[in-house]
Design an enzyme around this catalytic site. Sequence first.
Site, PDB file in Angstrom:
ATOM      1  N   ARG A 101       0.844  -1.193   0.000  1.00 36.94           N
ATOM      2  CA  ARG A 101       0.000   0.000   0.000  1.00 36.94           C
ATOM      3  C   ARG A 101       0.878   1.242   0.000  1.00 36.94           C
ATOM      4  O   ARG A 101       2.008   1.225   0.487  1.00 36.94           O
ATOM      5  CB  ARG A 101      -0.892   0.014   1.243  1.00 36.94           C
ATOM      6  CG  ARG A 101      -2.037  -0.997   1.214  1.00 36.94           C
ATOM      7  CD  ARG A 101      -2.914  -0.885   2.451  1.00 36.94           C
ATOM      8  NE  ARG A 101      -2.239  -1.316   3.641  1.00 36.94           N
ATOM      9  CZ  ARG A 101      -1.691  -0.531   4.553  1.00 36.94           C
ATOM     10  NH1 ARG A 101      -1.767   0.796   4.427  1.00 36.94           N
ATOM     11  NH2 ARG A 101      -1.089  -1.016   5.607  1.00 36.94           N
ATOM     12  N   ASP A 114      -9.030  -9.952   9.006  1.00 40.33           N
ATOM     13  CA  ASP A 114      -8.558  -8.589   8.697  1.00 40.33           C
ATOM     14  C   ASP A 114      -9.592  -7.494   8.966  1.00 40.33           C
ATOM     15  O   ASP A 114      -9.228  -6.415   9.390  1.00 40.33           O
ATOM     16  CB  ASP A 114      -8.124  -8.525   7.225  1.00 40.33           C
ATOM     17  CG  ASP A 114      -7.205  -7.339   6.930  1.00 40.33           C
ATOM     18  OD1 ASP A 114      -6.230  -7.140   7.682  1.00 40.33           O
ATOM     19  OD2 ASP A 114      -7.462  -6.602   5.953  1.00 40.33           O
TER      20      ASP A 114
HETATM   21  P1  GTP Z   1      -2.134  -7.717   7.487  1.00 44.25           P
HETATM   22  O1  GTP Z   1      -2.613  -8.775   6.573  1.00 44.25           O
HETATM   23  O2  GTP Z   1      -1.072  -6.866   6.889  1.00 44.25           O
HETATM   24  O3  GTP Z   1      -3.234  -6.884   8.058  1.00 44.25           O
HETATM   25  O4  GTP Z   1      -1.307  -8.458   8.679  1.00 44.25           O
HETATM   26  P2  GTP Z   1      -1.751  -9.329   9.946  1.00 44.25           P
HETATM   27  O5  GTP Z   1      -2.078  -8.420  11.085  1.00 44.25           O
HETATM   28  O6  GTP Z   1      -2.778 -10.328   9.566  1.00 44.25           O
HETATM   29  O7  GTP Z   1      -0.376 -10.057  10.351  1.00 44.25           O
HETATM   30  P3  GTP Z   1       0.061 -11.598  10.241  1.00 44.25           P
HETATM   31  O8  GTP Z   1      -0.760 -12.500  11.104  1.00 44.25           O
HETATM   32  O9  GTP Z   1       0.141 -11.968   8.814  1.00 44.25           O
HETATM   33  O10 GTP Z   1       1.525 -11.541  10.875  1.00 44.25           O
HETATM   34  C1  GTP Z   1       2.528 -10.728  10.356  1.00 44.25           C
HETATM   35  C2  GTP Z   1       3.868 -11.135  10.896  1.00 44.25           C
HETATM   36  O11 GTP Z   1       3.868 -11.155  12.328  1.00 44.25           O
HETATM   37  C3  GTP Z   1       4.307 -12.516  10.444  1.00 44.25           C
HETATM   38  O12 GTP Z   1       5.660 -12.468  10.050  1.00 44.25           O
HETATM   39  C4  GTP Z   1       4.151 -13.368  11.671  1.00 44.25           C
HETATM   40  O13 GTP Z   1       5.064 -14.425  11.684  1.00 44.25           O
HETATM   41  C5  GTP Z   1       4.378 -12.382  12.818  1.00 44.25           C
HETATM   42  N1  GTP Z   1       3.607 -12.781  14.019  1.00 44.25           N
HETATM   43  C6  GTP Z   1       2.294 -13.055  14.076  1.00 44.25           C
HETATM   44  N2  GTP Z   1       1.902 -13.414  15.319  1.00 44.25           N
HETATM   45  C7  GTP Z   1       3.013 -13.355  16.091  1.00 44.25           C
HETATM   46  C8  GTP Z   1       3.274 -13.611  17.484  1.00 44.25           C
HETATM   47  O14 GTP Z   1       2.393 -13.968  18.276  1.00 44.25           O
HETATM   48  N3  GTP Z   1       4.554 -13.428  17.914  1.00 44.25           N
HETATM   49  C9  GTP Z   1       5.551 -13.040  17.071  1.00 44.25           C
HETATM   50  N4  GTP Z   1       6.769 -12.879  17.572  1.00 44.25           N
HETATM   51  N5  GTP Z   1       5.345 -12.800  15.746  1.00 44.25           N
HETATM   52  C10 GTP Z   1       4.107 -12.952  15.259  1.00 44.25           C
HETATM   53  C1  SPV Z   2      -2.812  -4.548   5.326  1.00 41.03           C
HETATM   54  O1  SPV Z   2      -1.848  -3.903   4.890  1.00 41.03           O
HETATM   55  O2  SPV Z   2      -3.352  -4.295   6.423  1.00 41.03           O
HETATM   56  C2  SPV Z   2      -3.336  -5.693   4.546  1.00 41.03           C
HETATM   57  C3  SPV Z   2      -2.852  -5.876   3.174  1.00 41.03           C
HETATM   58  O3  SPV Z   2      -4.188  -6.414   5.028  1.00 41.03           O
HETATM   59  S1  SPV Z   2      -3.596  -4.809   2.038  1.00 41.03           S
HETATM   60  O4  SPV Z   2      -4.736  -5.464   1.463  1.00 41.03           O
HETATM   61  O5  SPV Z   2      -2.572  -4.539   1.011  1.00 41.03           O
HETATM   62  O6  SPV Z   2      -3.995  -3.596   2.695  1.00 41.03           O
HETATM   63 MN    MN Z   3      -4.751  -5.703   7.164  1.00 46.73          MN
END
Ligand code: GTP
Ligand code: SPV
Ligand code: MN
Length: 596
Positions: free
Chosen positions: A72, A280
């Site tokens: 983004r 999300d």
């Molecule tokens: P968006 O899709 O961008 O909104 O991200 P999200 O909030 O869904 O994040 P996601 O669960 O994909 O995690 C992003 C990163 O954080 C990854 O590299 C994970 O491995 C790391 N991560 C997630 N949960 C944990 C946790 O409990 N501890 C740690 N240390 N890292 C974590």
């Molecule tokens: C975020 O950035 O919070 C996402 C990925 O979930 S996007 O759809 O690119 O915003």
């Molecule tokens: Mn997101």
Amino acid sequence: MAALTTNKSILDWIDEKAALVKPDQIVWIDGSQEQLEALRAEAVATGEMIKLNQEKLPGCYLHRTNPNDVARVEDRTFICSKTKENAGPTNNWCDPEEMYAKLYDIARDSYKGRTMYVIPFSMGPIGSPLAKVGVEITDSIYVVLNMDIMTRVGKEVMDVLGDSNDWVRCFHAKCDIDPEKRYICQFPEDNAIISVNSGYGGNVLLGKKCFALRIASYQGWKEGWMAEHMLILGLENPQGEVKYIAAAFPSACGKTNLAMLIPPAYLKEKGYKVWTIGDDIAWMRIGKDGRLYAINPENGFFGVAPGTNAKSNFNALESTKKNTIFTNVLHNLEDNTVWWEGLNKDLPTNANDWIGRPWDPSKFDKADKSTYGANPNSRFTAPAVNCPCISPEFDKGEGVPISAIVFGGRRAKCAPLVYQSKSWENGVFIGSAMASETTAAAAGAVGVVRRDPMAMLPFCGYHMADYFQHWLDMGEKLGDKAPKIFNVNWFRTDDEGNFIWPGFGDNMRVLNWIIDRCEGKADATETAIGYVPKPEDIDLTDLDMDIETLKDILTVDKETWEKEAAEIEEHYKKFGDKLPEELRTQLANLKANLAK
Ligand code: GTP
Ligand code: SPV
Ligand code: MN
């Protein structure tokens, strides 16, 4: 091809846009497998997608975006409300007339030699009282195929809409993927979105952040409901009762992971389970019984690939095994599959990196992102039905009742593992003051602490102070039926920068305390910032962690928090007189508590 509707407002809009961009043809997307399969074949023929090993990854494809277009772009994202005041101090603003003129100039004639795809889609189960309709026009097959996974697409959506004018106009044009002319613009008062010169995820799948958060947050404010950057999960206890939690963490801070978590073995054996509703976005409304009900407006997951593996997020990985589109991951030429950093330790030896260049695993250096095989913000687009723990309630239009709302972010110091707010108003204060280290999900510096209220900084479609007031108003309407509000931080680090808390599945230990608090079953210690668990109430069974370490990540350090309070005061200055008085009072209370 015949239009899928006779709705005049839609047909007129399409005519008007077609006259501007001049496509060779217009194709309505009816959601049929034949049509989608033909589009996949076309995208493979033109090189837009690579068909992966169909035995190992049936229905899966790889797509690479332009290397200048991988996240983004917050500095090129605009809220074009009629007045600058309505967009508020946290959004880029431009006068709508000026922006329409500029964007139409950029998009003019840009579909020449191309097809205009018209995608009718529903955010939320089709016909649900919490759902909303959109129509996206695009010249990208990648967008069509991703929208088909992420939303509910087809004629049924148009049938439900009938001749209503309540639909969101989503206009995307790839143009030349010129980063200097890239704009992601929301026009809240017109129910309209225009995105030009990008082909990447959140910039172009207009149902997602642009509609389901930026436009919908504005609609929610006007119509009395909430659109939030939140996962939704159901936590089932051994008695078979399911309690629902919604949690807002900034991008790439763990929503997908928490939404699909697998409880530690000792809890699984007792009969605890987690069910995923969404990873999300949450749309929430007050139900007939006065409680807050949430749906996931999406139909798939656009998840971060790096770090996803069988141990960290088994359910997400399983979800990507069929009918999934991978964006900007590494292409393993050995068996025509995909790979990313953190998937496993077997670095592919015959592979192309995310840009398509031969990849040399011997040069891989964890500290140097330019040696990575997959882009740090590479993603998978996977259908929700693939998820082994998708909730039986996922497709039900009435939504699920929320017991707890959880805020969180990446804070190396400061915020304890978990604490509970003292009231709804205090919870709104905690959300409004949230801060987190920035991630690769948006272009720009990574690891810089910034205030990201309710994880909505890049997604709130109106004045953030009005948004805070809206939260306070919702709390007033909910009264004693309001969910309890908590804050978590999985990311406290030790002096070497290692995460102290194991995270991932072990976060269930914290969720259990949260639910126990909602039910009045767990004790807590009152601190200046809120209620912190008694260390013995966070179960450490089977964990390689002693109670002293746990105590350490539950501490509320006076000096750190005094500094935090001063930073919150600074952050609040942006909102001037518009900041709700209640939040000023909350900040004053925090300072007074710290001074005690
Ligand atoms: P968006 O899709 O961008 O909104 O991200 P999200 O909030 O869904 O994040 P996601 O669960 O994909 O995690 C992003 C990163 O954080 C990854 O590299 C994970 O491995 C790391 N991560 C997630 N949960 C944990 C946790 O409990 N501890 C740690 N240390 N890292 C974590
Ligand atoms: C975020 O950035 O919070 C996402 C990925 O979930 S996007 O759809 O690119 O915003
Ligand atoms: Mn997101």
